[in-house]
Design a protein around this motif. Structure first.
Motif, mmCIF file in Angstrom:
data_model
loop_
_atom_site.group_PDB
_atom_site.id
_atom_site.type_symbol
_atom_site.label_atom_id
_atom_site.label_comp_id
_atom_site.label_asym_id
_atom_site.label_seq_id
_atom_site.Cartn_x
_atom_site.Cartn_y
_atom_site.Cartn_z
ATOM 1 N N LEU A 220 1.238 -1.385 -0.437
ATOM 2 C CA LEU A 220 -0.100 0.317 0.252
ATOM 3 C C LEU A 220 0.575 1.377 -0.348
ATOM 4 C CD1 LEU A 220 -3.319 1.688 0.475
ATOM 5 C CD2 LEU A 220 -2.627 1.321 2.942
ATOM 6 N N SER A 221 -0.053 2.210 -0.668
ATOM 7 C CA SER A 221 1.045 3.857 -0.986
ATOM 8 C C SER A 221 0.813 4.625 -0.725
ATOM 9 C CB SER A 221 2.382 3.615 -2.435
ATOM 10 O OG SER A 221 2.765 4.546 -2.587
ATOM 11 N N LEU A 222 0.735 5.512 0.134
ATOM 12 C CA LEU A 222 -0.389 6.411 0.114
ATOM 13 C C LEU A 222 0.616 7.989 -0.010
ATOM 14 C CD1 LEU A 222 -2.641 7.370 1.759
ATOM 15 C CD2 LEU A 222 -1.657 7.967 4.049
ATOM 16 N N GLU A 225 -2.008 14.256 -4.361
ATOM 17 C CA GLU A 225 -1.662 14.727 -5.520
ATOM 18 C C GLU A 225 -0.686 14.405 -6.750
ATOM 19 O OE1 GLU A 225 -5.429 17.896 -6.122
ATOM 20 O OE2 GLU A 225 -3.841 18.679 -4.281
ATOM 21 N N GLY A 226 0.155 15.246 -5.919
ATOM 22 C CA GLY A 226 1.571 14.848 -6.147
ATOM 23 C C GLY A 226 2.587 13.990 -6.532
ATOM 24 N N ARG A 227 1.700 12.989 -6.213
ATOM 25 C CA ARG A 227 2.454 11.425 -6.107
ATOM 26 C C ARG A 227 3.490 11.559 -5.083
ATOM 27 N NH1 ARG A 227 0.701 8.040 -10.160
ATOM 28 N NH2 ARG A 227 -0.874 8.246 -10.773
ATOM 29 N N GLU A 237 10.172 0.263 -3.187
ATOM 30 C CA GLU A 237 9.713 -1.090 -3.779
ATOM 31 C C GLU A 237 9.319 -0.726 -5.143
ATOM 32 O OE1 GLU A 237 9.777 -4.768 -4.155
ATOM 33 O OE2 GLU A 237 9.886 -4.259 -2.169
ATOM 34 N N THR A 238 10.215 -1.287 -5.980
ATOM 35 C CA THR A 238 10.557 -1.252 -7.685
ATOM 36 C C THR A 238 9.318 -2.601 -7.578
ATOM 37 O OG1 THR A 238 12.580 -0.437 -7.869
ATOM 38 C CG2 THR A 238 11.793 -1.602 -9.800
ATOM 39 N N VAL A 239 8.101 -2.014 -8.222
ATOM 40 C CA VAL A 239 7.498 -2.723 -9.240
ATOM 41 C C VAL A 239 7.222 -2.759 -10.629
ATOM 42 C CG1 VAL A 239 4.642 -2.818 -9.341
ATOM 43 C CG2 VAL A 239 5.515 -1.329 -7.131
ATOM 44 N N ASN A 240 7.461 -3.843 -10.794
ATOM 45 C CA ASN A 240 7.339 -4.299 -12.462
ATOM 46 C C ASN A 240 6.441 -4.594 -12.955
ATOM 47 O OD1 ASN A 240 10.230 -5.415 -11.752
ATOM 48 N ND2 ASN A 240 10.055 -6.742 -10.990
ATOM 49 N N LEU A 241 5.998 -3.327 -14.065
ATOM 50 C CA LEU A 241 5.143 -3.472 -14.189
ATOM 51 C C LEU A 241 4.864 -3.840 -15.719
ATOM 52 C CD1 LEU A 241 3.243 0.287 -13.422
ATOM 53 C CD2 LEU A 241 2.928 -2.066 -12.368
ATOM 54 N N GLN A 247 9.153 3.381 -8.794
ATOM 55 C CA GLN A 247 9.712 2.866 -7.638
ATOM 56 C C GLN A 247 8.541 3.650 -6.986
ATOM 57 O OE1 GLN A 247 12.653 2.050 -6.100
ATOM 58 N NE2 GLN A 247 13.624 1.740 -8.166
ATOM 59 N N VAL A 248 7.355 2.925 -6.493
ATOM 60 C CA VAL A 248 7.088 3.680 -5.431
ATOM 61 C C VAL A 248 6.790 3.534 -3.564
ATOM 62 C CG1 VAL A 248 4.601 2.480 -7.086
ATOM 63 C CG2 VAL A 248 5.863 1.149 -5.116
ATOM 64 N N PRO A 249 6.605 4.422 -3.181
ATOM 65 C CA PRO A 249 7.320 4.654 -1.474
ATOM 66 C C PRO A 249 5.352 3.322 -0.741
ATOM 67 C CG PRO A 249 6.130 6.146 -2.017
ATOM 68 C CD PRO A 249 6.402 5.907 -3.270
ATOM 69 N N VAL A 250 6.396 2.703 0.120
ATOM 70 C CA VAL A 250 5.530 1.558 0.724
ATOM 71 C C VAL A 250 5.286 1.961 2.401
ATOM 72 C CG1 VAL A 250 5.107 -1.069 1.135
ATOM 73 C CG2 VAL A 250 7.004 -0.318 -0.605
#
Length: 305
Positions: A220-222, A225-227, A237-241, A247-250
């Motif tokens: 879960l990344s919170l 509005e500017g990400r 965490e690196t999410v392989n789409l 790169q998303v903060p967990v």
């Protein structure tokens, strides 16, 4: 006789000194002339070296200009190659989706062709029976009517399948649904005021159509509005789409055992700090898939209310 010898002695001495001075003058004149020639030769060599140096400096400036131009061209080529790579990745992803959809359509058409072949065989058999058994024309006519009705039903089924195929979407575009956000105060009552939030629960459904199986980590990344992360994350965490790596903060994670059918997952967060009013976004990921997101807003409070 002795007097004449005494009188010639200074003249002889002066003559000898004159000869010595003349010889020394000639020697020093020859030395000075040789030194002058060496000086001229050194000056000509210095002028030649200076000319070579100026030419080398000119060549160096030209080479530096050519190097700068080449570096600029190389940077442009690298940028173009990067853009072409991104477009190729996107094209490959779209091609994979189209191939999946096309494989499903091929299977459906194959089944329809098999049914059509079966119907054709049955129709031929009925025709042979009609030619061989004139006395059963009425029964065959009734059977023919039945088969015509079935053929109409199959035609309707084919039309419905075609309509369904037109409305189908690739699995990669599916996400979770039924998102619900509950913010509570310290007394466990719900609130929409930013500074009153003591705990935050975010829940959502995972449709069976996503095809998730086995045990997987769900993150879960919170963000705002500017990400940007609104709380200090546990880690990044690196999410392989399918199209790129993100790169998303967990801020929370849990291990989920995915099974067939719809599942509901919930995360509970304790911010540990006062939240600010504004628009928030909660996004959910696995290691290689985006599961969906929900946006919600906390309002400001007046004084102590």
């Amino acid at each position: 006789m002795d007097y004449e010898q005494n009188t010639n002695w200074p003249a002889w001495l002066l003559g000898s000194l004159a000869l010595v001075l003349l010889a020394g003058g000639i020697y020093f004149w020859n030395g000075n002339k040789a030194l002058t020639r060496e000086t001229d030769r050194a000056e000509r060599r210095a002028d030649s070296l200076l000319s070579v140096r100026l030419q080398l400096e000119t060549d160096m400036r030209q080479l530096n200009n050519q190097l700068a131009t080449a570096q600029k061209a190389n940077t442009e080529l690298v940028n173009r190659a990067t853009m072409a790579n991104r477009q190729l990745i996107q094209t490959d992803a779209r091609l994979r989706d189209l191939r999946r959809g096309n494989a499903s359509r091929v299977l459906t058409i194959r089944d329809l062709n098999r049914n059509l072949t079966d119907l054709t065989t049955r129709r031929d058999s009925m025709g042979n029976q009609m030619n061989a058994m004139r006395d059963k024309i009425g029964w065959l006519a009734d059977s023919n009517t039945v088969y015509q009705q079935r053929n109409g039903q199959l035609g309707g089924a084919v039309a419905q399948l075609n309509q369904t195929l037109l409305t189908m979407v690739p699995r990669a575009t599916l996400t979770g649904d039924g998102f619900r956000v509950e913010a509570v105060k310290s007394n466990q009552k719900e609130t929409a005021k930013a500074k009153k939030v003591d705990a935050l629960t975010i829940s959502f459904n995972i449709p069976a159509e996503l095809g998730l199986t086995g045990q997987q980590e769900v993150f879960l990344s919170l963000t705002d509005e500017g990400r940007n992360a609104v709380l200090p994350p546990l880690r990044t965490e690196t999410v392989n789409l399918s199209t790129l790596n993100e790169q998303v903060p967990v801020h929370a994670q849990q291990t989920v055992a995915f099974e067939s059918g719809q599942q509901r997952i919930a995360f509970r967060l304790a911010p540990g700090t006062t939240l600010k009013p504004g628009l928030y976004r909660a996004a959910v990921y696995t290691k290689n898939q985006y599961l969906g997101a929900v946006e919600f807003r906390f309002r400001d409070s007046f004084w102590f209310f």
